[in-house]
Motif scaffolding. Sequence first.
Motif, PDB file in Angstrom:
ATOM      1  N   LEU A  85      37.634  59.584   0.320  1.00 23.75           N
ATOM      2  CA  LEU A  85      37.710  60.382   1.550  1.00 23.75           C
ATOM      3  C   LEU A  85      38.356  61.738   1.303  1.00 23.75           C
ATOM      4  O   LEU A  85      38.108  62.684   2.040  1.00 23.75           O
ATOM      5  N   LEU A  91      30.043  60.249   4.066  1.00 24.80           N
ATOM      6  CA  LEU A  91      30.171  58.796   3.939  1.00 24.80           C
ATOM      7  C   LEU A  91      28.968  58.205   3.212  1.00 24.80           C
ATOM      8  O   LEU A  91      29.104  57.252   2.445  1.00 24.80           O
ATOM      9  N   VAL A 109      36.060  52.512   6.363  1.00 23.97           N
ATOM     10  CA  VAL A 109      36.740  53.688   6.922  1.00 23.97           C
ATOM     11  C   VAL A 109      37.446  53.307   8.219  1.00 23.97           C
ATOM     12  O   VAL A 109      38.605  53.682   8.437  1.00 23.97           O
ATOM     13  N   TYR A 113      41.465  53.587   8.794  1.00 31.23           N
ATOM     14  CA  TYR A 113      42.047  54.314   9.920  1.00 31.23           C
ATOM     15  C   TYR A 113      42.986  53.411  10.714  1.00 31.23           C
ATOM     16  O   TYR A 113      44.099  53.787  11.060  1.00 31.23           O
ATOM     17  N   ARG A 121      39.763  61.706   9.238  1.00 31.19           N
ATOM     18  CA  ARG A 121      39.702  61.632   7.782  1.00 31.19           C
ATOM     19  C   ARG A 121      40.915  62.319   7.152  1.00 31.19           C
ATOM     20  O   ARG A 121      41.567  61.769   6.263  1.00 31.19           O
TER      21      ARG A 121
END
Length: 148
Positions: A85, A91, A109, A113, A121
């Motif tokens: 990232l 992605l 992802v 998070y 990101r």
Amino acid sequence: MPAVLYDRQPRSGSAPGPTVTACLVWVAGTLVRVAGAVADPRSAVVLVDEAAAVLAAVPHEEPVRPRTPPVQPLTECQLAVLGRLQEEVSLRQIADLLYVSHNTVKSHVRAVYRKLGASSRAEAVRRGRELGLVGPSPASQERLTDGA
């Protein structure tokens, strides 16, 4: 002579904003500079006292506390995605690089998070760096080696 430049109480527990704080610090600095330039010692003392009173009115921020590691550790796959990232790739490109599907990367992802308490990101990468989960970005490493 009492200090009177900034003796207002903040309204209902609200602290002055950053603009007011910056102005107060500037005023205090200006008062000290003027005090150093005046020939009258009594006036200089009054100016320095006023500067001290102004600085005392500046709100003190809470110290920055180190963030605690996530409650749930990241899996190896999530760490790999987090490492990618920080690169300037989509992605879909991350999926190709890791030989997994685009949907798998999106799931990783979301989990990253959630576990890091991030909503973007950049925030996830920053939080990962704070926690030592990822190193500096490869682009910054290239700049360091190219400049050496």
